[in-house]
Scaffold this active site. Structure first.
Site, PDB file in Angstrom:
ATOM      1  N   TYR A 126     -10.262  -1.292  17.585  1.00 42.53           N
ATOM      2  CA  TYR A 126      -9.340  -1.209  16.044  1.00 42.53           C
ATOM      3  C   TYR A 126      -9.191  -0.297  15.975  1.00 42.53           C
ATOM      4  O   TYR A 126      -7.717   0.222  15.631  1.00 42.53           O
ATOM      5  CB  TYR A 126      -9.798  -2.308  15.552  1.00 42.53           C
TER       6      TYR A 126
ATOM      7  N   THR B  98     -17.940   0.842  -1.424  1.00 42.22           N
ATOM      8  CA  THR B  98     -16.134   0.841  -2.796  1.00 42.22           C
ATOM      9  C   THR B  98     -15.322  -0.042  -1.466  1.00 42.22           C
ATOM     10  O   THR B  98     -15.386   0.700  -0.321  1.00 42.22           O
ATOM     11  CB  THR B  98     -16.282   2.220  -3.042  1.00 42.22           C
TER      12      THR B  98
ATOM     13  N   ASP C  58     -19.574   0.984   8.655  1.00 41.97           N
ATOM     14  CA  ASP C  58     -19.437   0.235   7.506  1.00 41.97           C
ATOM     15  C   ASP C  58     -18.664   1.836   6.580  1.00 41.97           C
ATOM     16  O   ASP C  58     -19.833   2.323   6.519  1.00 41.97           O
ATOM     17  CB  ASP C  58     -20.326  -0.276   7.144  1.00 41.97           C
ATOM     18  N   PRO C  59     -17.454   1.838   6.847  1.00 41.00           N
ATOM     19  CA  PRO C  59     -17.105   2.924   5.141  1.00 41.00           C
ATOM     20  C   PRO C  59     -17.865   2.474   4.582  1.00 41.00           C
ATOM     21  O   PRO C  59     -17.804   1.669   3.565  1.00 41.00           O
ATOM     22  CB  PRO C  59     -15.548   2.673   5.386  1.00 41.00           C
TER      23      PRO C  59
ATOM     24  N   ARG D 241     -13.456   3.578  -0.052  1.00 36.90           N
ATOM     25  CA  ARG D 241     -12.153   3.878   0.606  1.00 36.90           C
ATOM     26  C   ARG D 241     -11.487   3.905  -0.734  1.00 36.90           C
ATOM     27  O   ARG D 241     -11.814   2.631  -1.413  1.00 36.90           O
ATOM     28  CB  ARG D 241     -12.562   2.842   1.702  1.00 36.90           C
TER      29      ARG D 241
HETATM   30  P1  NAD Z   1      -3.916 -11.171  10.676  1.00 36.65           P
HETATM   31  O1  NAD Z   1      -5.079 -11.629  12.017  1.00 36.65           O
HETATM   32  O2  NAD Z   1      -4.364 -13.172   9.790  1.00 36.65           O
HETATM   33  O3  NAD Z   1      -2.774 -11.776  11.269  1.00 36.65           O
HETATM   34  C1  NAD Z   1      -2.567 -11.109  12.496  1.00 36.65           C
HETATM   35  C2  NAD Z   1      -1.688 -11.770  13.166  1.00 36.65           C
HETATM   36  O4  NAD Z   1      -1.410 -11.408  14.957  1.00 36.65           O
HETATM   37  C3  NAD Z   1      -2.220 -13.293  13.682  1.00 36.65           C
HETATM   38  O5  NAD Z   1      -1.077 -14.372  13.252  1.00 36.65           O
HETATM   39  C4  NAD Z   1      -3.200 -13.209  15.592  1.00 36.65           C
HETATM   40  O6  NAD Z   1      -2.283 -14.564  15.867  1.00 36.65           O
HETATM   41  C5  NAD Z   1      -1.696 -12.644  15.868  1.00 36.65           C
HETATM   42  N1  NAD Z   1      -1.782 -11.767  16.799  1.00 36.65           N
HETATM   43  C6  NAD Z   1      -3.171 -11.010  17.351  1.00 36.65           C
HETATM   44  N2  NAD Z   1      -2.834 -10.979  18.693  1.00 36.65           N
HETATM   45  C7  NAD Z   1      -1.564 -10.602  18.774  1.00 36.65           C
HETATM   46  C8  NAD Z   1      -0.703 -10.609  20.483  1.00 36.65           C
HETATM   47  N3  NAD Z   1      -1.327  -9.619  20.999  1.00 36.65           N
HETATM   48  N4  NAD Z   1       1.070 -10.725  20.803  1.00 36.65           N
HETATM   49  C9  NAD Z   1       1.201 -11.618  19.214  1.00 36.65           C
HETATM   50  N5  NAD Z   1       0.629 -12.048  18.297  1.00 36.65           N
HETATM   51  C10 NAD Z   1      -0.679 -11.365  17.816  1.00 36.65           C
HETATM   52  O7  NAD Z   1      -4.262 -10.679   9.439  1.00 36.65           O
HETATM   53  P2  NAD Z   1      -3.195  -9.590   8.830  1.00 36.65           P
HETATM   54  O8  NAD Z   1      -4.369  -9.287   7.521  1.00 36.65           O
HETATM   55  O9  NAD Z   1      -2.090 -10.344   8.914  1.00 36.65           O
HETATM   56  O10 NAD Z   1      -2.929  -8.239   9.542  1.00 36.65           O
HETATM   57  C11 NAD Z   1      -1.825  -7.697   9.470  1.00 36.65           C
HETATM   58  C12 NAD Z   1      -1.371  -6.633  10.029  1.00 36.65           C
HETATM   59  O11 NAD Z   1      -1.441  -5.269   9.369  1.00 36.65           O
HETATM   60  C13 NAD Z   1      -2.760  -6.143  11.453  1.00 36.65           C
HETATM   61  O12 NAD Z   1      -1.972  -5.672  12.157  1.00 36.65           O
HETATM   62  C14 NAD Z   1      -3.625  -5.285  10.924  1.00 36.65           C
HETATM   63  O13 NAD Z   1      -4.633  -4.119  11.235  1.00 36.65           O
HETATM   64  C15 NAD Z   1      -3.115  -4.907   9.056  1.00 36.65           C
HETATM   65  N6  NAD Z   1      -3.903  -4.718   8.408  1.00 36.65           N
HETATM   66  C16 NAD Z   1      -4.147  -5.726   7.950  1.00 36.65           C
HETATM   67  C17 NAD Z   1      -4.589  -5.114   6.215  1.00 36.65           C
HETATM   68  C18 NAD Z   1      -5.897  -6.543   5.526  1.00 36.65           C
HETATM   69  O14 NAD Z   1      -6.459  -5.728   4.846  1.00 36.65           O
HETATM   70  N7  NAD Z   1      -5.127  -7.663   5.509  1.00 36.65           N
HETATM   71  C19 NAD Z   1      -5.247  -3.665   6.532  1.00 36.65           C
HETATM   72  C20 NAD Z   1      -4.697  -3.011   7.205  1.00 36.65           C
HETATM   73  C21 NAD Z   1      -4.160  -3.019   8.086  1.00 36.65           C
HETATM   74  N1  UDP Z   2     -19.201  -7.109   3.085  1.00 37.37           N
HETATM   75  C1  UDP Z   2     -19.794  -7.597   2.547  1.00 37.37           C
HETATM   76  N2  UDP Z   2     -20.058  -9.320   2.902  1.00 37.37           N
HETATM   77  C2  UDP Z   2     -19.408 -10.359   3.207  1.00 37.37           C
HETATM   78  C3  UDP Z   2     -18.005  -9.344   4.218  1.00 37.37           C
HETATM   79  C4  UDP Z   2     -17.914  -8.380   3.896  1.00 37.37           C
HETATM   80  O1  UDP Z   2     -20.564  -6.974   1.875  1.00 37.37           O
HETATM   81  O2  UDP Z   2     -19.534 -11.763   3.567  1.00 37.37           O
HETATM   82  C5  UDP Z   2     -18.535  -5.887   2.665  1.00 37.37           C
HETATM   83  C6  UDP Z   2     -18.505  -4.917   4.408  1.00 37.37           C
HETATM   84  O3  UDP Z   2     -19.514  -4.685   4.637  1.00 37.37           O
HETATM   85  C7  UDP Z   2     -17.693  -3.890   3.795  1.00 37.37           C
HETATM   86  C8  UDP Z   2     -16.474  -4.426   3.099  1.00 37.37           C
HETATM   87  O4  UDP Z   2     -17.322  -6.154   1.985  1.00 37.37           O
HETATM   88  O5  UDP Z   2     -18.175  -3.151   3.531  1.00 37.37           O
HETATM   89  C9  UDP Z   2     -14.821  -5.177   3.085  1.00 37.37           C
HETATM   90  O6  UDP Z   2     -15.703  -5.532   4.730  1.00 37.37           O
HETATM   91  P1  UDP Z   2     -14.143  -6.088   5.623  1.00 37.37           P
HETATM   92  O7  UDP Z   2     -14.825  -7.354   6.150  1.00 37.37           O
HETATM   93  O8  UDP Z   2     -13.408  -6.762   4.376  1.00 37.37           O
HETATM   94  O9  UDP Z   2     -13.435  -5.222   5.742  1.00 37.37           O
HETATM   95  P2  UDP Z   2     -13.093  -3.831   5.939  1.00 37.37           P
HETATM   96  O10 UDP Z   2     -14.891  -3.642   6.159  1.00 37.37           O
HETATM   97  O11 UDP Z   2     -12.295  -3.717   7.124  1.00 37.37           O
HETATM   98  O12 UDP Z   2     -13.077  -2.488   5.123  1.00 37.37           O
END
Ligand code: NAD
Ligand code: UDP
Length: 323
Positions: A149, A214, A277-278, A281
């Site tokens: 990722y 965090t 795990d960061p 943040r």
């Molecule tokens: P999500 O998993 O709900 O949405 C991702 C969507 O992309 C899904 O509908 C999935 O079916 C579609 N998808 C996956 N692979 C695909 C492919 N090969 N072709 C077409 N569609 C595909 O996640 P989200 O939280 O809505 O995230 C959306 C975007 O934002 C992602 O790119 C994610 O990396 C980025 N993002 C989200 C967060 C967050 O906290 N939600 C944080 C950082 C980045």
């Molecule tokens: N986390 C947790 N319990 C859960 C799911 C996640 O303690 O049931 C923690 C995880 O280890 C991380 C933080 O929550 O430290 C955020 O996790 P998430 O997967 O939501 O996002 P990311 O690690 O990608 O920021």
């Protein structure tokens, strides 16, 4: 291809959590929206209310394959975002970020569309700089479980800037920090959806490690507003730009807040901390404030209440179906 102020806009990953909210806002603004999704983590349920409307079109398509459509703007969100989902098929995750970016950039080049990339705070990895500014290059493990990722998203950023330098494309890169809200996948393992679902079911709340790590949580409506403002900027504004809520919480305090807001009898239990795990943040959003006039408006408690209400309805409907 403009019809007055109405534009034709492609949203990849439009049936996912963030994508569905973005599609909704764009349709409300009167644009024609083409939602492209392969339904890996997204669902039709997220966009059912938009289907049938004259401004909304859905196409099942995988962005690792080329796409030939005519659009004015592209929001590239396709990619699973939760560790559970992106680690399920890590090779496909990297392909989605990298080949997906190449295909969407190629499309943008052909039709001369502006293109916005949904990048991530994960490009900073487990950061030594706190809060994270856009100038920080990050500390990412290239061979770990999160690398498919993190490195996929980093490579996508590289491609965006090379397409700009090499082909003069109008690119915009937004680095999203943990965002939450209604329509998160109930089983995607992300912390807010996990805790809310566990609290509503009266199950144990699974805090990984001691819960002292965090995160900063941004409500989805704030994030979408940041996206729209970024897309509206002129050609000189490319980002990368952080979009997130700088209010920082430990994971343990998030668990306590969720239990209190739900009024749940759930207990907090400890589970092993996942690798890489960061530890902390928090976005520095000075640039978003200066360039976009953007700042988050929704406090964590208010956003959590809306998220809890959504999952409460979702779980009740699920229960009715299984009866
Ligand atoms: P999500 O998993 O709900 O949405 C991702 C969507 O992309 C899904 O509908 C999935 O079916 C579609 N998808 C996956 N692979 C695909 C492919 N090969 N072709 C077409 N569609 C595909 O996640 P989200 O939280 O809505 O995230 C959306 C975007 O934002 C992602 O790119 C994610 O990396 C980025 N993002 C989200 C967060 C967050 O906290 N939600 C944080 C950082 C980045
Ligand atoms: N986390 C947790 N319990 C859960 C799911 C996640 O303690 O049931 C923690 C995880 O280890 C991380 C933080 O929550 O430290 C955020 O996790 P998430 O997967 O939501 O996002 P990311 O690690 O990608 O920021």
């Amino acid at each position: 291809m403009r019809y007055g102020k109405s534009k034709k806009i492609l949203v990849t990953g439009g049936a996912g959590f963030l994508g569905s909210h973005l599609c909704e806002r764009l349709v409300e603004q009167g644009h024609e929206v083409l939602c492209v999704d392969n339904f890996f983590t997204g669902t039709r349920r997220n966009i059912t209310h938009l289907l049938g409307g004259s401004k909304f079109e859905l196409l099942r398509h995988d962005v690792t394959h080329p796409l030939f459509v005519e659009v004015d703007e592209i929001y590239n969100l396709a990619c699973p975002a939760s560790p559970v989902h992106y680690q399920f098929d890590p090779v496909q995750t990297t392909k989605t970020s990298v080949i997906g970016a190449i295909n969407m950039l190629g499309l943008a080049k052909r039709v001369k569309a502006k293109i916005l990339q949904a990048s991530t705070s994960e490009v900073y990895g487990d950061p030594e700089v706190h809060p994270q500014t856009e100038e920080y290059w990050g500390r990412v493990n290239p061979i770990g479980f999160r690398s498919c990722y993190d490195e996929g998203k980093r490579c996508a950023e590289t491609l965006f800037f090379d397409y700009r330098r090499q082909h003069g494309l109008g690119v915009k890169v937004v680095r999203i920090f943990n965002t939450y809200g209604p329509r998160m996948h109930p089983n995607d393992g992300r912390v807010v959806s996990n805790f809310v679902v566990q609290a509503l079911r009266g199950e144990d709340i699974t805090v990984y490690g001691e819960g002292l790590q965090t995160r900063s949580f941004c409500y989805v409506d704030d994030l979408v507003e940041g996206f729209l403002r970024m897309m509206e900027t002129g050609p000189d504004v490319t980002g990368p730009i952080n979009i997130g809520n700088p209010a920082e919480f430990t994971i343990r305090s998030l668990a306590e807040t969720v239990i209190e807001l739900v009024g749940s009898r759930s207990k907090i239990v400890s589970r092993p901390l996942p690798p890489d795990d960061p530890k902390q943040r928090r976005p520095d959003i000075t640039m978003a404030h200066k360039v976009l006039g953007w700042a988050p408006q929704v406090a964590l408690e208010d956003g959590l209440k809306k998220t809890i209400a959504y999952f409460d309805g979702f779980l009740s409907a699920e229960k009715e179906v299984s009866l």
